[in-house]
Every structure is written in C-alpha cells, then in structure tokens.
Write a protein that holds these residues in place. Structure first.
Motif, PDB file in Angstrom:
ATOM      1  N   MET A   1       0.807  -1.186  -0.009  1.00 58.56           N
ATOM      2  CA  MET A   1       0.087  -0.098   0.071  1.00 58.56           C
ATOM      3  C   MET A   1       0.960   1.236  -0.215  1.00 58.56           C
ATOM      4  O   MET A   1       0.458   2.077  -0.587  1.00 58.56           O
ATOM      5  N   THR A   2       1.901   1.345   0.849  1.00 60.64           N
ATOM      6  CA  THR A   2       2.497   2.525   0.940  1.00 60.64           C
ATOM      7  C   THR A   2       3.768   2.631  -0.259  1.00 60.64           C
ATOM      8  O   THR A   2       3.817   3.665  -0.595  1.00 60.64           O
ATOM      9  N   ASN A   3       3.696   1.512  -1.079  1.00 62.66           N
ATOM     10  CA  ASN A   3       4.538   1.491  -2.383  1.00 62.66           C
ATOM     11  C   ASN A   3       3.601   2.308  -3.297  1.00 62.66           C
ATOM     12  O   ASN A   3       4.174   3.150  -3.923  1.00 62.66           O
ATOM     13  N   THR A   4       2.297   1.932  -3.323  1.00 64.54           N
ATOM     14  CA  THR A   4       1.217   2.574  -4.105  1.00 64.54           C
ATOM     15  C   THR A   4       1.314   4.047  -4.155  1.00 64.54           C
ATOM     16  O   THR A   4       1.406   5.083  -4.915  1.00 64.54           O
ATOM     17  N   SER A   5       1.207   4.262  -2.616  1.00 63.58           N
ATOM     18  CA  SER A   5       1.052   5.781  -2.066  1.00 63.58           C
ATOM     19  C   SER A   5       2.500   6.626  -2.755  1.00 63.58           C
ATOM     20  O   SER A   5       2.352   7.826  -3.150  1.00 63.58           O
ATOM     21  N   GLN A   6       3.516   5.885  -2.696  1.00 63.73           N
ATOM     22  CA  GLN A   6       4.653   6.603  -2.948  1.00 63.73           C
ATOM     23  C   GLN A   6       4.880   6.873  -4.395  1.00 63.73           C
ATOM     24  O   GLN A   6       5.101   7.873  -4.849  1.00 63.73           O
ATOM     25  N   GLU A   7       4.426   6.053  -5.168  1.00 67.29           N
ATOM     26  CA  GLU A   7       4.299   5.999  -6.736  1.00 67.29           C
ATOM     27  C   GLU A   7       3.383   7.322  -7.125  1.00 67.29           C
ATOM     28  O   GLU A   7       3.680   7.912  -7.942  1.00 67.29           O
ATOM     29  N   ILE A   8       2.330   7.307  -6.404  1.00 70.49           N
ATOM     30  CA  ILE A   8       1.409   8.357  -6.566  1.00 70.49           C
ATOM     31  C   ILE A   8       1.737   9.626  -6.263  1.00 70.49           C
ATOM     32  O   ILE A   8       1.818  10.565  -7.320  1.00 70.49           O
ATOM     33  N   GLN A   9       2.738   9.791  -5.217  1.00 73.17           N
ATOM     34  CA  GLN A   9       3.130  11.103  -5.056  1.00 73.17           C
ATOM     35  C   GLN A   9       4.391  11.334  -6.013  1.00 73.17           C
ATOM     36  O   GLN A   9       4.424  12.474  -6.369  1.00 73.17           O
ATOM     37  N   LYS A  10       5.110  10.321  -6.247  1.00 74.17           N
ATOM     38  CA  LYS A  10       5.966  10.801  -7.268  1.00 74.17           C
ATOM     39  C   LYS A  10       5.291  11.280  -8.718  1.00 74.17           C
ATOM     40  O   LYS A  10       5.953  12.009  -9.251  1.00 74.17           O
ATOM     41  N   LEU A  11       4.345  10.580  -9.283  1.00 72.10           N
ATOM     42  CA  LEU A  11       3.800  10.882 -10.413  1.00 72.10           C
ATOM     43  C   LEU A  11       2.960  12.432 -10.011  1.00 72.10           C
ATOM     44  O   LEU A  11       3.262  13.225 -11.072  1.00 72.10           O
ATOM     45  N   LEU A  12       2.283  12.730  -9.059  1.00 71.00           N
ATOM     46  CA  LEU A  12       2.051  13.980  -8.731  1.00 71.00           C
ATOM     47  C   LEU A  12       3.111  15.130  -8.930  1.00 71.00           C
ATOM     48  O   LEU A  12       2.794  16.281  -9.348  1.00 71.00           O
ATOM     49  N   SER A  13       4.014  14.785  -8.256  1.00 65.99           N
ATOM     50  CA  SER A  13       5.268  15.523  -8.243  1.00 65.99           C
ATOM     51  C   SER A  13       5.963  15.778  -9.721  1.00 65.99           C
ATOM     52  O   SER A  13       5.981  17.259  -9.956  1.00 65.99           O
ATOM     53  N   LYS A  14       6.054  15.048 -10.483  1.00 62.80           N
ATOM     54  CA  LYS A  14       6.477  14.990 -11.905  1.00 62.80           C
ATOM     55  C   LYS A  14       5.264  15.913 -12.634  1.00 62.80           C
ATOM     56  O   LYS A  14       5.550  16.755 -13.391  1.00 62.80           O
ATOM     57  N   ALA A  15       4.172  15.439 -12.589  1.00 64.75           N
ATOM     58  CA  ALA A  15       2.909  16.214 -12.950  1.00 64.75           C
ATOM     59  C   ALA A  15       3.130  17.905 -12.652  1.00 64.75           C
ATOM     60  O   ALA A  15       2.640  18.884 -13.650  1.00 64.75           O
ATOM     61  N   GLU A  16       3.382  18.158 -11.440  1.00 62.17           N
ATOM     62  CA  GLU A  16       3.410  19.395 -10.934  1.00 62.17           C
ATOM     63  C   GLU A  16       4.574  20.005 -11.658  1.00 62.17           C
ATOM     64  O   GLU A  16       4.460  21.516 -12.132  1.00 62.17           O
ATOM     65  N   GLY A  17       5.682  19.484 -11.738  1.00 65.29           N
ATOM     66  CA  GLY A  17       6.751  20.113 -12.319  1.00 65.29           C
ATOM     67  C   GLY A  17       6.617  20.367 -13.951  1.00 65.29           C
ATOM     68  O   GLY A  17       6.906  21.571 -14.615  1.00 65.29           O
ATOM     69  N   SER A  18       5.757  19.550 -14.631  1.00 63.75           N
ATOM     70  CA  SER A  18       5.630  19.684 -15.921  1.00 63.75           C
ATOM     71  C   SER A  18       4.507  20.741 -16.112  1.00 63.75           C
ATOM     72  O   SER A  18       4.612  21.434 -17.170  1.00 63.75           O
ATOM     73  N   ILE A  19       3.607  21.030 -15.055  1.00 64.95           N
ATOM     74  CA  ILE A  19       2.563  22.213 -15.242  1.00 64.95           C
ATOM     75  C   ILE A  19       3.426  23.611 -15.160  1.00 64.95           C
ATOM     76  O   ILE A  19       3.317  24.428 -15.858  1.00 64.95           O
ATOM     77  N   ASP A  20       4.360  23.474 -14.011  1.00 66.48           N
ATOM     78  CA  ASP A  20       5.226  24.711 -13.931  1.00 66.48           C
ATOM     79  C   ASP A  20       6.110  24.905 -15.376  1.00 66.48           C
ATOM     80  O   ASP A  20       5.958  26.237 -15.919  1.00 66.48           O
TER      81      ASP A  20
END
Length: 52
Positions: free
Chosen positions: A1-20
């Motif tokens: 479960m934490t592995n999935t949460s960490q992956e989601i956080q990584k993807l969200l971080s990448k998406a935010e960087g792309s938006i910037d």
C-alpha cells in the motif's frame, strides 16, 4: 500500500513540475509574440513615415 502511495506522490510531483514548465514556456512564447508584434508595428510605422 505505501509503495502505491509513494508512486502516486512521485507521479503527482512530476505532473506539477510539468505544469510549471508549461506555464514558463507559455510566458516565454507570450514575450516573444509581444516582441515580434512591437517590431512589426515599428516597421509599419517607419514605412508609413517614409511614404509621406
């Protein structure tokens, strides 16, 4: 479960960087368009003055 949460956080971080980056690119393009527009207007004005 934490592995999935960490992956989601990584993807969200990448998406935010792309938006910037996208916003920065849009700002740069807007500045370029404004500069080109001013140059074009300046040329038209100069041509108009020369024709007088």
């Amino acid at each position: 479960m934490t592995n999935t949460s960490q992956e989601i956080q990584k993807l969200l971080s990448k998406a935010e960087g792309s938006i910037d980056k996208t916003a920065q690119l849009q700002q740069a393009l807007a500045r370029l368009e404004a500069t080109l527009s001013r140059k074009e207007t300046q040329k038209v004005t100069e041509m108009s003055i020369k024709r007088r």
